[in-house]
Enzyme design. Structure first.
Site, PDB file in Angstrom:
ATOM      1  N   HIS A  50      80.556  21.426  56.709  1.00 51.55           N
ATOM      2  CA  HIS A  50      80.580  21.449  55.066  1.00 51.55           C
ATOM      3  C   HIS A  50      81.323  21.365  53.985  1.00 51.55           C
ATOM      4  CE1 HIS A  50      83.522  24.689  57.149  1.00 51.55           C
ATOM      5  NE2 HIS A  50      83.974  24.406  55.311  1.00 51.55           N
TER       6      HIS A  50
HETATM    7  C1  UD1 Z   1      85.387  27.514  51.676  1.00 52.55           C
HETATM    8  C2  UD1 Z   1      86.423  27.090  51.744  1.00 52.55           C
HETATM    9  C3  UD1 Z   1      86.587  26.499  53.321  1.00 52.55           C
HETATM   10  C4  UD1 Z   1      85.623  27.528  53.866  1.00 52.55           C
HETATM   11  C5  UD1 Z   1      84.721  27.700  54.018  1.00 52.55           C
HETATM   12  C6  UD1 Z   1      83.442  28.941  54.803  1.00 52.55           C
HETATM   13  C7  UD1 Z   1      87.938  26.330  50.197  1.00 52.55           C
HETATM   14  C8  UD1 Z   1      88.212  25.265  48.974  1.00 52.55           C
HETATM   15  N1  UD1 Z   1      87.018  26.058  51.130  1.00 52.55           N
HETATM   16  O1  UD1 Z   1      84.718  26.352  51.345  1.00 52.55           O
HETATM   17  O2  UD1 Z   1      87.958  25.867  53.910  1.00 52.55           O
HETATM   18  O3  UD1 Z   1      86.192  26.456  55.743  1.00 52.55           O
HETATM   19  O4  UD1 Z   1      84.226  28.303  52.536  1.00 52.55           O
HETATM   20  O5  UD1 Z   1      82.529  29.019  55.024  1.00 52.55           O
HETATM   21  O6  UD1 Z   1      88.482  27.775  49.810  1.00 52.55           O
HETATM   22  N2  UD1 Z   1      77.790  29.097  48.235  1.00 52.55           N
HETATM   23  C9  UD1 Z   1      75.910  29.140  48.239  1.00 52.55           C
HETATM   24  N3  UD1 Z   1      76.499  30.559  48.756  1.00 52.55           N
HETATM   25  C10 UD1 Z   1      77.705  31.639  48.560  1.00 52.55           C
HETATM   26  C11 UD1 Z   1      78.519  30.242  49.283  1.00 52.55           C
HETATM   27  C12 UD1 Z   1      79.015  29.296  48.584  1.00 52.55           C
HETATM   28  O7  UD1 Z   1      75.318  29.562  47.547  1.00 52.55           O
HETATM   29  O8  UD1 Z   1      77.661  32.723  49.556  1.00 52.55           O
HETATM   30  C13 UD1 Z   1      77.222  27.541  47.691  1.00 52.55           C
HETATM   31  C14 UD1 Z   1      77.678  27.531  46.603  1.00 52.55           C
HETATM   32  O9  UD1 Z   1      76.977  26.182  45.353  1.00 52.55           O
HETATM   33  C15 UD1 Z   1      79.365  26.881  45.885  1.00 52.55           C
HETATM   34  C16 UD1 Z   1      78.826  25.924  47.326  1.00 52.55           C
HETATM   35  O10 UD1 Z   1      78.595  26.162  48.451  1.00 52.55           O
HETATM   36  O11 UD1 Z   1      79.604  25.833  45.261  1.00 52.55           O
HETATM   37  C17 UD1 Z   1      80.576  26.162  48.211  1.00 52.55           C
HETATM   38  O12 UD1 Z   1      81.123  26.695  48.448  1.00 52.55           O
HETATM   39  P1  UD1 Z   1      82.812  27.425  47.998  1.00 52.55           P
HETATM   40  O13 UD1 Z   1      82.866  28.818  48.309  1.00 52.55           O
HETATM   41  O14 UD1 Z   1      83.216  26.233  47.102  1.00 52.55           O
HETATM   42  O15 UD1 Z   1      83.149  26.710  49.225  1.00 52.55           O
HETATM   43  P2  UD1 Z   1      82.674  26.480  50.170  1.00 52.55           P
HETATM   44  O16 UD1 Z   1      82.714  24.539  50.748  1.00 52.55           O
HETATM   45  O17 UD1 Z   1      82.376  27.719  51.425  1.00 52.55           O
END
Ligand code: UD1
Length: 391
Positions: A213
């Site tokens: 991820h």
């Molecule tokens: C975040 C953390 C990472 C951690 C990971 C665990 C930061 C910088 N990164 O990364 O350190 O390892 O969480 O999973 O804080 N999304 C959904 N549903 C959700 C959450 C996210 O669809 O419930 C999608 C969204 O499109 C979002 C993308 O996933 O843009 C990324 O989510 P984000 O919270 O920005 O970071 P992670 O990649 O999950």
């Protein structure tokens, strides 16, 4: 009147991403039961899908958060800034004595910055980890959070030493052990009860697990293609691939989703709950991941790990020979995997390694130390700096 209502220490715990819910659970349970503590649990809303958040609250039997700050998805600046603004407001409302943050997500940094700037002490759990790669958002979050925290709970001796090297005062650092290890031990029975291996038709099979991820792997099509093609070409075993939402979007935008669906040796699933994931990992032959927490969990479950990164903050797993850093190179992924699969005694060997993550009582130590420091007046944001530089 109970101590809790009169002068209990008000601890605001801010969580928001999947691994934070897991690593905070053993601490939350202790603080929640403690008469001398008034727990204020806040969810940042960074992860909002059921499978990324609520499922863990249910499984780990955690109380509902008092507030959800609803920061959702967005750029790093947007997430961090929104979190700061909303945390500041909630701090003014609830007046905590200390704010506790976990790990290295944007939720961690935003919460810590908001607190320290209004002179509320910050306790950082999982402090001192370093990958020494400032191109990763998590490394920036770790370093900055550590440098503005008043109580730093280092999960390992290596992390403790990193903090000392950066000039943190000995009095601010505390070698606690790792709360994810506590969580794993506390839920051994639940993990054992999971039916996931049978449900996926893998009983008695040799199989691998893949999770990916990180932006550097997922957002770059070339790297994601190399990782996916390695798994598709690893015909000798099945690979279970629970897909993170970020990864799902990227796969959909490329031809890779189709390739994965066509592959008969790949099982795609939604993100899994904690018990299912650990059960699946425990019974697997090898774990491929770019997650920090899973490198450590694979180690604790005595399963070889192949990390799809060029560096790691969990350096002990590599030094002890349980984890190989292979980046996103197809050849290396396949070569190292085949070595692991050919090494029949590997799990026995991993079982005999020393455990650098403590004794399973990190959460007790953190709760005790936090109270000790607070009630003796040591947990304060003071002039002269929370961090005492040696130079
Ligand atoms: C975040 C953390 C990472 C951690 C990971 C665990 C930061 C910088 N990164 O990364 O350190 O390892 O969480 O999973 O804080 N999304 C959904 N549903 C959700 C959450 C996210 O669809 O419930 C999608 C969204 O499109 C979002 C993308 O996933 O843009 C990324 O989510 P984000 O919270 O920005 O970071 P992670 O990649 O999950």
């Amino acid at each position: 009147m109970s101590i809790r209502s009169a002068k209990a220490m008000k601890v605001m715990v801010i969580v928001g991403v999947r691994p934070q819910i897991i690593k905070s659970a053993p601490v939350l349970r202790l603080l929640g039961e403690d008469e001398e503590v008034s727990l204020q649990l806040i969810h940042s809303g960074q992860h909002y899908d059921f499978e990324m958040s609520k499922v863990f609250f249910n499984e780990l039997d955690l109380p509902d958060p008092l507030h959800n700050l609803g920061i959702g998805s967005g750029s790093h600046a947007t997430q961090t800034a929104m979190l700061m603004m909303r945390t500041e407001k909630i701090i003014h409302e609830l007046k905590p004595d200390v704010v506790m943050v976990f790990g290295d997500a944007n939720t961690t940094l935003g919460g810590a910055l908001a607190a320290v700037k209004v002179h509320v002490s910050v306790c950082h759990v999982e402090a001192g980890l370093r990958s020494y790669d400032m191109s990763m958002p998590e490394e920036v979050n770790r370093v900055l959070t550590d440098h503005c925290s008043q109580m730093l709970c280092a999960p390992t001796l290596e992390a403790f030493k990193n903090l000392r090297k950066e000039g943190m005062g000995e009095n601010n650092i505390f070698l606690s052990g790792d709360t994810m290890y506590d969580a794993l031990l506390q839920h051994e029975v639940d993990i054992e009860k999971s039916e996931i291996v049978r449900e996926l038709g893998l009983t008695g099979e040799i199989y691998a697990i893949l999770t990916v991820h990180r932006p550097e792997n997922v957002d770059e099509t070339e790297r994601l293609t190399k990782i996916v093609s390695s798994i598709v070409n690893l015909k000798e075993v099945k690979t279970v691939f629970p897909v993170h939402p970020r990864t799902k979007k990227r796969l959909r935008n490329t031809k890779l989703e189709k390739a994965l669906k066509r592959a008969t040796n790949v099982i795609l699933t939604e993100p899994l709950g904690y018990f299912d994931m650990l059960c699946l990992m425990k019974n697997s032959a090898v774990v491929f991941t770019d997650s920090g927490g899973m490198q450590k969990e694979a180690f604790l479950l005595h399963v070889p790990c192949i990390t799809l990164r060029y560096n790691t903050e969990w350096v002990e797993t590599v030094k002890l020979g349980a984890n190989k850093l292979v980046g996103a190179e197809s050849e290396r992924i396949l070569r190292e995997t085949r070595k692991v699969l050919d090494n029949k005694g590997i799990k026995m060997k991993l079982r005999s390694l020393p455990n650098p993550y403590g004794d399973g009582k990190a959460s007790q130590k953190i709760a005790r130390e936090l109270k000790g420091r607070f009630y003796s007046g040591k947990l304060v944001v003071k002039a002269g700096g929370a961090v005492h530089f040696n130079v």
